[in-house]
Design an enzyme around this catalytic site. Structure first.
Site, PDB file in Angstrom:
ATOM      1  N   HIS A  61       0.818  -1.203   0.106  1.00 47.17           N
ATOM      2  CA  HIS A  61       0.074  -0.018   0.002  1.00 47.17           C
ATOM      3  C   HIS A  61       0.762   1.203  -0.217  1.00 47.17           C
ATOM      4  CE1 HIS A  61      -2.902   3.163   0.876  1.00 47.17           C
ATOM      5  NE2 HIS A  61      -2.268   3.416   2.186  1.00 47.17           N
ATOM      6  N   HIS A  85       3.924   6.932   5.534  1.00 44.24           N
ATOM      7  CA  HIS A  85       2.736   7.565   6.245  1.00 44.24           C
ATOM      8  C   HIS A  85       1.820   6.724   7.320  1.00 44.24           C
ATOM      9  CE1 HIS A  85       0.512   5.225   2.754  1.00 44.24           C
ATOM     10  NE2 HIS A  85      -0.601   5.521   3.615  1.00 44.24           N
ATOM     11  N   ASP A  86       1.649   5.516   7.017  1.00 45.34           N
ATOM     12  CA  ASP A  86       0.968   4.594   7.931  1.00 45.34           C
ATOM     13  C   ASP A  86       2.029   4.048   9.192  1.00 45.34           C
ATOM     14  OD1 ASP A  86      -1.674   5.047   7.063  1.00 45.34           O
ATOM     15  OD2 ASP A  86      -1.523   3.526   5.803  1.00 45.34           O
ATOM     16  N   GLU A  89       0.774   5.280  12.708  1.00 39.76           N
ATOM     17  CA  GLU A  89      -0.406   5.131  12.934  1.00 39.76           C
ATOM     18  C   GLU A  89      -0.747   3.237  13.148  1.00 39.76           C
ATOM     19  OE1 GLU A  89      -4.684   5.026  10.641  1.00 39.76           O
ATOM     20  OE2 GLU A  89      -3.434   7.113  10.751  1.00 39.76           O
ATOM     21  N   ASP A  90       0.219   2.507  12.626  1.00 45.81           N
ATOM     22  CA  ASP A  90      -0.200   1.374  12.508  1.00 45.81           C
ATOM     23  C   ASP A  90       0.985   0.334  12.976  1.00 45.81           C
ATOM     24  OD1 ASP A  90      -2.661   1.623  11.344  1.00 45.81           O
ATOM     25  OD2 ASP A  90      -1.915   1.332   9.195  1.00 45.81           O
ATOM     26  N   ASP A 151      -3.008   8.558  -1.029  1.00 45.75           N
ATOM     27  CA  ASP A 151      -3.385   7.429  -0.220  1.00 45.75           C
ATOM     28  C   ASP A 151      -4.864   7.118  -0.449  1.00 45.75           C
ATOM     29  OD1 ASP A 151      -3.569   5.607   2.472  1.00 45.75           O
ATOM     30  OD2 ASP A 151      -4.821   7.324   3.190  1.00 45.75           O
TER      31      ASP A 151
END
Length: 480
Positions: A61, A85-86, A89-90, A151
């Site tokens: 992704h 970018h993630d 957050e993840d 995204d």
């Protein structure tokens, strides 16, 4: 170059997405490619073991998001931020680690893209909080919005794997929020794809029927274009660098057809010249060959409304068919194609990036934050102000004021000059006297008449549609 080997469905699949990514980064310097490779390896390690709903490793992704931005020749900071970018957050990786390894610009962008902890927030409030955070970060660095749009596009491309009940709300949010945001940034190809996919999920039959109408008329328009092309090349000679025909994007076509059923307005002939001055010469050639329609010539070169739409539009009659032309210099076409990334240079300072961000997003985010007390209020007002269809209104001296559709003369006056607006006694629109609560329309010419006294009253708040007007009026009333 390492590859990821997957075992899926009993078959071994070699995933070469990393290699493909690096190949697409050919325009970067050697040092930038090394930085991109470091970020790629870091993201892969951070997301190790995670899977997407598609069954693919999660790293596919952020790589896909990065590739979307590579198509725009995005700068290295944007690309690294896309890959990461993630991560915060993840995964357990914190923002300070991103800061240490990749610098403050990247960590600020990643932080702006990272949603807040869900906690006990209700769904509507949680969404509003993250919308406010995203836009607040974007006003500081427009690259936050650019990565978020890419995204969203990749998520739309893989929306089929989501549950049925989630597809429509997700597609609707895309059309309402993310497609208009892409338009603000001049990312027109991304906007078009976001809208087309979203439209397909929201109303599949209408999407298909609209596409059929466009395809059918395209066969007619191509014949018109071929004849025009020969005539323009013969008459225009060296003036014309390139000629092409283009059409209005699918979702915008659907919207236009709801207002009028003229398919000819969905197609354009684009004339590209080597310089700005040649655009006007090409306009003369077109008007010499074909009869122009009255009041249909719009000059967005001398009266600029967007850095990405510096062009001349005109409409002419060709064999009793109305045909639209766009005339653009080669430089302005390249800027239009590249969008915000044509303006983002590696040498820009933090102050210059914030200036660019504010120019593209306007003052709305700051003013809406100043007059709202909750994220839900912020989201509601900013949705009107930032993503409502924009109209262009002029002063008698032809100064340009851009406003959300539905704005009134009061909004126009405060956008033009708050000191003048507070003394407004009356107004003329296109030469005719109008009440100051009148809604202005696209291409109107508005003249503000004033007195020596302040005329502001509480009734003005009932007719102010923009946050700037509302804030200015509220502040003046408090002083009184």
């Amino acid at each position: 170059m390492s590859v990821i080997i997957l075992k899926k469905g009993g078959e071994t699949v070699v995933n070469d997405v990393k290699e493909g990514l690096m190949k697409k980064s050919h325009y970067l310097s050697k040092e930038e490619k090394e930085r991109l490779k470091v970020a790629l390896d870091f993201a892969e390690e951070a997301h190790d073991g995670q899977k997407r709903a598609t069954g693919e490793p999660y790293i596919t992704h952020p790589i896909a998001v990065c590739e979307i931005l590579l198509d725009y020749n995005a700068d290295i900071i944007t690309l690294i931020s896309a890959l990461l970018h993630d991560v915060v957050e993840d995964t357990p990786v914190p923002i300070p680690e991103i800061d240490r390894k990749f610098g403050k610009q990247v960590s600020n962008i990643v932080d702006g893209l990272t949603k807040v902890e869900k906690g006990t927030f209700k769904k509507v409030e949680y969404q509003a909080i993250n919308t406010e955070k995203l836009l607040s970060a974007s006003i500081e660095d427009i690259r936050v919005a650019a990565v978020k749009i890419a995204d969203r596009l990749h998520n739309m491309r893989t929306l089929a794997v989501k549950k049925v009940e989630k597809k429509v709300p997700y597609a609707n949010e895309t059309l309402i929020f993310f497609a208009p945001l892409a338009e603000r940034l001049g990312l027109y190809k991304l906007q078009e794809e976001l809208e087309e996919i979203g439209f397909g999920y929201l109303d599949p039959p209408m999407c298909q029927s609209t596409q059929t109408l466009i395809n059918n008329y395209a066969n007619i328009f191509v014949k018109i274009y071929n004849n025009c092309s020969r005539e323009l090349k013969k008459e225009g000679g060296a003036l014309i660098v390139d000629l092409e025909w283009t059409k209005v994007p699918l979702y915008e076509s659907y919207s236009l057809l709801q207002e009028e059923h003229d398919l000819s307005n969905l197609f354009f002939i684009k004339v590209v010249t080597s310089s700005t001055i040649d655009c006007y010469a090409a306009l003369g050639v077109i008007h010499k060959l074909y009869k122009p329609l009255i009041h249909q010539m719009i000059d967005h070169i001398s009266i600029e409304v967007s850095p990405f739409l510096r062009q001349i539009n005109t409409k002419v009659h060709i064999n009793n068919v109305e045909v639209n032309f766009i005339i653009q210099s080669e430089k302005d076409r390249n800027i239009s194609d590249a969008g915000v990334f044509a303006l983002l240079e590696n040498s820009l300072t933090k102050k210059e990036i914030r200036g660019l961000s504010k120019n593209l997003l306007g003052e709305s985010i700051d003013t809406v934050k100043a007059i709202t007390t909750t994220p839900i209020e912020f989201e509601g007002l900013i949705s009107f102000e930032l993503f409502q269809k924009e109209i262009t209104v002029y002063t008698p001296k032809m100064d340009v004021i851009s406003l959300p559709e539905g704005s009134t003369i009061i909004d126009f006056a405060f956008s033009l000059n708050p000191q003048l607006a507070k003394r407004m006694s009356s107004a003329r629109v296109n030469g005719a006297w109008m009440p100051i609560n009148t809604a202005v329309k696209d291409m109107d010419i508005v003249e503000i008449l004033t007195t020596n006294e302040e005329m502001v009253s509480s009734d003005w708040l009932n007719h102010a549609q923009t946050s700037k007007a509302f804030k200015e009026i509220s502040d003046l009333l408090k002083i009184q």
